[in-house]
Design an enzyme around this catalytic site. Sequence first.
Site, PDB file in Angstrom:
ATOM      1  N   GLU A 178      41.483  18.737  70.010  1.00 54.12           N
ATOM      2  CA  GLU A 178      41.602  18.031  68.725  1.00 54.12           C
ATOM      3  C   GLU A 178      41.155  16.580  68.821  1.00 54.12           C
ATOM      4  O   GLU A 178      40.744  15.980  67.835  1.00 54.12           O
ATOM      5  CB  GLU A 178      43.057  18.085  68.212  1.00 54.12           C
TER       6      GLU A 178
ATOM      7  N   HIS B 232      41.200  37.707  88.903  1.00 51.90           N
ATOM      8  CA  HIS B 232      40.834  39.128  88.813  1.00 51.90           C
ATOM      9  C   HIS B 232      40.193  39.463  87.469  1.00 51.90           C
ATOM     10  O   HIS B 232      40.051  40.630  87.122  1.00 51.90           O
ATOM     11  CB  HIS B 232      42.073  39.994  89.059  1.00 51.90           C
TER      12      HIS B 232
ATOM     13  N   LYS C 152      43.353  23.826  56.613  1.00 56.71           N
ATOM     14  CA  LYS C 152      44.627  23.877  55.871  1.00 56.71           C
ATOM     15  C   LYS C 152      44.343  23.946  54.368  1.00 56.71           C
ATOM     16  O   LYS C 152      44.979  24.700  53.636  1.00 56.71           O
ATOM     17  CB  LYS C 152      45.486  22.637  56.178  1.00 56.71           C
TER      18      LYS C 152
HETATM   19  O1  PA5 Z   1      48.029  16.944  66.776  1.00 55.78           O
HETATM   20  C1  PA5 Z   1      48.066  17.109  65.581  1.00 55.78           C
HETATM   21  O2  PA5 Z   1      48.033  16.160  64.783  1.00 55.78           O
HETATM   22  C2  PA5 Z   1      48.189  18.498  64.984  1.00 55.78           C
HETATM   23  O3  PA5 Z   1      48.053  19.473  65.952  1.00 55.78           O
HETATM   24  C3  PA5 Z   1      49.538  18.645  64.292  1.00 55.78           C
HETATM   25  O4  PA5 Z   1      50.557  18.447  65.240  1.00 55.78           O
HETATM   26  C4  PA5 Z   1      49.672  20.020  63.642  1.00 55.78           C
HETATM   27  O5  PA5 Z   1      48.595  20.263  62.768  1.00 55.78           O
HETATM   28  C5  PA5 Z   1      50.977  20.119  62.871  1.00 55.78           C
HETATM   29  O6  PA5 Z   1      51.030  19.157  61.853  1.00 55.78           O
HETATM   30  P1  PA5 Z   1      52.413  18.661  61.266  1.00 55.78           P
HETATM   31  O7  PA5 Z   1      53.195  18.032  62.365  1.00 55.78           O
HETATM   32  O8  PA5 Z   1      52.050  17.706  60.184  1.00 55.78           O
HETATM   33  O9  PA5 Z   1      53.123  19.881  60.734  1.00 55.78           O
END
Ligand code: PA5
Length: 413
Positions: free
Chosen positions: A271, A292, A401
């Site tokens: 990310e 394996h 989303k």
């Molecule tokens: O690292 C990030 O920002 C994302 O992976 C969020 O943690 C994830 O999308 C969940 O979002 P939220 O905490 O708003 O529910």
Amino acid sequence: MNLTIDLQHSGISEEKLAARREEAQAALKKIRSQELDYTGWTSYPETIDKAELDAVKAAADQIRKSSDYFLVLGVGGSFMGAKAVIDLLKPEGCRTEVLFAGYHFSARYIQELLHKIEGGDLSICVISKSGTTTETLSAYGIFKEYMLEKYGAEETAKRMYVITEHRSNYLFDAATAEGCTIFDLPVDIGGRYSVLTPVGLLPIAVAGIDIDEMLAGAAELAKDGAFDGDGLDYAILRQAMFDSGKRIEVFEFFDPYAAYFGEWLKQLFGESEGKDGKGIFPASLVFSRDLHSMGQFLQQGTPSFFETFLLNEHPAEDVEIPESAMKPFAGKTIQQINTCAEKGVFDAHVKAGVPAIRILIDYLNPERVGELIYFFETQCAVSATLSGVDPFNQPGVEAYKKEMRGYISELDK
Ligand code: PA5
């Protein structure tokens, strides 16, 4: 730094690393200056509010006293780090089992979970920075209803914890109205950099792991000078790998309990770096199981990857193989054989020309794990900055989303 970073077999020369050291230090300085958004995590282990930390510990004690199960609802950065640390370090004998949900849409999983928790007492923690995430909020709806039926409104509020930003969002407003305990996920810390905030600390403390030690390990690296000299070489090296045509980093463990740490690394790097048509695709494998299956590819497949071995030098547990077993294993210990596998795989892959890095941790304890988390967060943020992308946003995740919500709205038609 208590971690040993061995870059000798990476194929990247000292000159190449040295050439970007100044730039990497400048990137870290900028990240730490906190002039950028979402960089609050850099100082948090040192500056965490004592009253907040005490409240997290008190909540964890209360949950352990009152609950057989502690169900954490969250997805991505809102659950992965806690699960990674608990899997790695979970001490035996903790009465309360920490469970996770709200990170997928498996109805079968939710049904099985509802059966599992039926006979025991339950506390829940809902974690969402935005307070609106579909996976988390749909699970919240289901399990809140379950709690209300089982305990009634007053007791449910005592057993329900929420971690989100302290500002109006669906979750914050609902928790406030219901009188639940709310812990703050600071506005300037993003999900994947939040393990060492209440997001990770509460579930980890409930599992019986010493969060003071974890924070102390991270705080050591949060100090000025902790990454001086060649301290950011891993970040520089990753970019040199990219420049030399490598597109995949394979994180490799010799411990199945580290599998979720691999998931956390995938999320952190994926990310943070995968944007603007750039980034190294993070993968993870657990050996010897995956030798394996993927061992063949690693040895002779498309040379598009480099390997990062994460090794624990002194594992606490061992088991002896009886003398009656097959020679030459008889009389040796499982750990001795595992060490031979570590050395053998490393040597074989290096001989095959695969660039390989070793990150060695001397003892697996809360302090070192805190250090390891902070180490990777820092290297990742610097590596992404060196590649020219913003480590702290995730526009692609937001896009999915939005699309998904469109389809969900159509279900009402
Ligand atoms: O690292 C990030 O920002 C994302 O992976 C969020 O943690 C994830 O999308 C969940 O979002 P939220 O905490 O708003 O529910």
